[in-house]
Design a protein around this motif. Sequence first.
Motif, PDB file in Angstrom:
ATOM      1  N   ASP A   1      -1.138   4.776   6.236  1.00 29.73           N
ATOM      2  CA  ASP A   1      -2.247   5.059   7.147  1.00 29.73           C
ATOM      3  C   ASP A   1      -3.099   3.800   7.200  1.00 29.73           C
ATOM      4  N   SER A   2      -3.153   3.175   8.359  1.00 27.49           N
ATOM      5  CA  SER A   2      -3.803   1.871   8.487  1.00 27.49           C
ATOM      6  C   SER A   2      -5.272   1.898   8.089  1.00 27.49           C
ATOM      7  N   LYS A   3      -5.924   3.045   8.157  1.00 30.06           N
ATOM      8  CA  LYS A   3      -7.345   3.061   7.786  1.00 30.06           C
ATOM      9  C   LYS A   3      -7.557   2.858   6.282  1.00 30.06           C
ATOM     10  N   TYR A   4      -6.508   3.054   5.484  1.00 31.40           N
ATOM     11  CA  TYR A   4      -6.593   2.830   4.044  1.00 31.40           C
ATOM     12  C   TYR A   4      -5.956   1.501   3.623  1.00 31.40           C
ATOM     13  N   TYR A   5      -5.331   0.812   4.558  1.00 29.19           N
ATOM     14  CA  TYR A   5      -4.585  -0.408   4.243  1.00 29.19           C
ATOM     15  C   TYR A   5      -5.341  -1.623   4.778  1.00 29.19           C
ATOM     16  N   ILE A   6      -6.191  -2.229   3.958  1.00 32.40           N
ATOM     17  CA  ILE A   6      -6.950  -3.399   4.384  1.00 32.40           C
ATOM     18  C   ILE A   6      -6.006  -4.573   4.611  1.00 32.40           C
ATOM     19  N   ASP A   7      -5.139  -4.833   3.661  1.00 31.09           N
ATOM     20  CA  ASP A   7      -4.080  -5.823   3.815  1.00 31.09           C
ATOM     21  C   ASP A   7      -2.766  -5.040   3.742  1.00 31.09           C
ATOM     22  N   PHE A   8      -2.163  -4.806   4.890  1.00 32.01           N
ATOM     23  CA  PHE A   8      -1.020  -3.900   4.968  1.00 32.01           C
ATOM     24  C   PHE A   8       0.092  -4.290   4.008  1.00 32.01           C
ATOM     25  N   LYS A   9       0.501  -5.547   4.026  1.00 34.55           N
ATOM     26  CA  LYS A   9       1.632  -5.994   3.212  1.00 34.55           C
ATOM     27  C   LYS A   9       1.362  -5.795   1.722  1.00 34.55           C
ATOM     28  N   ILE A  10       0.224  -6.260   1.263  1.00 32.89           N
ATOM     29  CA  ILE A  10      -0.100  -6.151  -0.168  1.00 32.89           C
ATOM     30  C   ILE A  10      -0.237  -4.698  -0.592  1.00 32.89           C
TER      31      ILE A  10
ATOM     32  N   GLU B   1       2.287  -3.057  -3.336  1.00 28.55           N
ATOM     33  CA  GLU B   1       1.733  -2.566  -4.603  1.00 28.55           C
ATOM     34  C   GLU B   1       2.041  -1.086  -4.805  1.00 28.55           C
ATOM     35  N   ALA B   2       1.944  -0.307  -3.745  1.00 26.08           N
ATOM     36  CA  ALA B   2       2.251   1.118  -3.843  1.00 26.08           C
ATOM     37  C   ALA B   2       3.719   1.343  -4.196  1.00 26.08           C
ATOM     38  N   ILE B   3       4.590   0.593  -3.571  1.00 27.16           N
ATOM     39  CA  ILE B   3       6.025   0.721  -3.856  1.00 27.16           C
ATOM     40  C   ILE B   3       6.314   0.327  -5.302  1.00 27.16           C
ATOM     41  N   GLU B   4       5.751  -0.781  -5.731  1.00 26.45           N
ATOM     42  CA  GLU B   4       6.018  -1.245  -7.091  1.00 26.45           C
ATOM     43  C   GLU B   4       5.456  -0.300  -8.153  1.00 26.45           C
ATOM     44  N   LYS B   5       4.337   0.316  -7.860  1.00 20.98           N
ATOM     45  CA  LYS B   5       3.732   1.234  -8.837  1.00 20.98           C
ATOM     46  C   LYS B   5       4.411   2.599  -8.842  1.00 20.98           C
ATOM     47  N   TYR B   6       4.756   3.124  -7.654  1.00 18.74           N
ATOM     48  CA  TYR B   6       5.220   4.514  -7.555  1.00 18.74           C
ATOM     49  C   TYR B   6       6.690   4.692  -7.214  1.00 18.74           C
ATOM     50  N   ASN B   7       7.352   3.659  -6.724  1.00 17.92           N
ATOM     51  CA  ASN B   7       8.767   3.737  -6.368  1.00 17.92           C
ATOM     52  C   ASN B   7       9.103   4.989  -5.537  1.00 17.92           C
ATOM     53  N   PRO B   8       8.524   5.110  -4.346  1.00 17.07           N
ATOM     54  CA  PRO B   8       8.782   6.309  -3.535  1.00 17.07           C
ATOM     55  C   PRO B   8      10.234   6.404  -3.075  1.00 17.07           C
TER      56      PRO B   8
ATOM     57  N   ALA C   1       6.705  -3.379   7.612  1.00 15.24           N
ATOM     58  CA  ALA C   1       7.047  -2.200   6.797  1.00 15.24           C
ATOM     59  C   ALA C   1       8.561  -2.054   6.664  1.00 15.24           C
ATOM     60  N   ILE C   2       9.285  -2.266   7.756  1.00 14.48           N
ATOM     61  CA  ILE C   2      10.751  -2.193   7.721  1.00 14.48           C
ATOM     62  C   ILE C   2      11.310  -3.254   6.781  1.00 14.48           C
TER      63      ILE C   2
ATOM     64  N   PHE D   1       7.217  15.643  -3.005  1.00  9.57           N
ATOM     65  CA  PHE D   1       5.881  15.674  -2.427  1.00  9.57           C
ATOM     66  C   PHE D   1       5.688  14.458  -1.524  1.00  9.57           C
ATOM     67  N   ALA D   2       4.803  14.618  -0.560  1.00  8.41           N
ATOM     68  CA  ALA D   2       4.458  13.556   0.371  1.00  8.41           C
ATOM     69  C   ALA D   2       2.944  13.386   0.354  1.00  8.41           C
ATOM     70  N   SER D   3       2.507  12.151   0.534  1.00  8.68           N
ATOM     71  CA  SER D   3       1.068  11.917   0.500  1.00  8.68           C
ATOM     72  C   SER D   3       0.729  10.559   1.103  1.00  8.68           C
ATOM     73  N   ILE D   4      -0.498  10.453   1.549  1.00 11.50           N
ATOM     74  CA  ILE D   4      -1.076   9.155   1.904  1.00 11.50           C
ATOM     75  C   ILE D   4      -1.906   8.667   0.721  1.00 11.50           C
ATOM     76  N   ARG D   5      -2.901   9.448   0.357  1.00 11.47           N
ATOM     77  CA  ARG D   5      -3.903   8.999  -0.619  1.00 11.47           C
ATOM     78  C   ARG D   5      -3.377   8.877  -2.048  1.00 11.47           C
ATOM     79  N   TYR D   6      -2.392   9.661  -2.446  1.00  8.84           N
ATOM     80  CA  TYR D   6      -1.866   9.563  -3.801  1.00  8.84           C
ATOM     81  C   TYR D   6      -1.333   8.161  -4.083  1.00  8.84           C
ATOM     82  N   PHE D   7      -0.746   7.544  -3.093  1.00 12.88           N
ATOM     83  CA  PHE D   7      -0.069   6.260  -3.276  1.00 12.88           C
ATOM     84  C   PHE D   7      -0.993   5.056  -3.152  1.00 12.88           C
ATOM     85  N   LEU D   8      -2.260   5.279  -2.914  1.00 12.22           N
ATOM     86  CA  LEU D   8      -3.193   4.156  -2.837  1.00 12.22           C
ATOM     87  C   LEU D   8      -3.445   3.635  -4.241  1.00 12.22           C
ATOM     88  N   VAL D   9      -3.281   2.349  -4.415  1.00  9.92           N
ATOM     89  CA  VAL D   9      -3.377   1.748  -5.757  1.00  9.92           C
ATOM     90  C   VAL D   9      -4.838   1.477  -6.097  1.00  9.92           C
TER      91      VAL D   9
END
Length: 170
Positions: free
Chosen positions: A8-17, A21-28, A45-46, A162-170
């Motif tokens: 969700d772009s409103k939570y992603y100040i720097d999209f790439k980072i 970080e979310a992928i590395e921390k949570y491995n979705p 993202a792709i 489970f699916a989430s936007i906010r859970y994965f915010l680092v």
Amino acid sequence: MHSYLITDSKYYIDFKITLQEAIEKYNPSYICFRDKNSTKNAKLAIEIAKYYDIPILVNQYTELLSLGFDGIHFTSNQLNLIKDYKECITFASTHNIDEVKKAKNSDFITFSPVFDSKGRNGLGIKKLNEIVFLTNSKVFALGGIISDNEVNEIKKSKAYGFASIRYFLV
């Protein structure tokens, strides 16, 4: 338990980072890109998802599928389109039994809100389990999942993940 990161772009100040970080921390297990206004971020993202070997879906905008997404996440208003996209991974948003029945041909469904979320009352784990038994699709709980407390409750359910936007915010 499988997990589904929804951007969700409103939570992603720097999209790439933020995404890395979310992928590395949570491995979705799956990622859903949800931003029709940024082809640049879609391509990024792709690229990131492919690097981490995670299937990535686009939310609702079928015209973006050709950028290289692995599938599409349909809104509850698009459930009639599922049958036309069997060559890719399909997720379907559902909020009640009627929508679950309409989404029966989807590979996966999200059912929400399970927990209270943004002013909406959660439907609860009991209703989530009822939905799981009604469908052949794999069910992801969605809605109000912001911490390990909710994830641990879902782990006790029959949901696939489970699916989430906010859970994965680092």
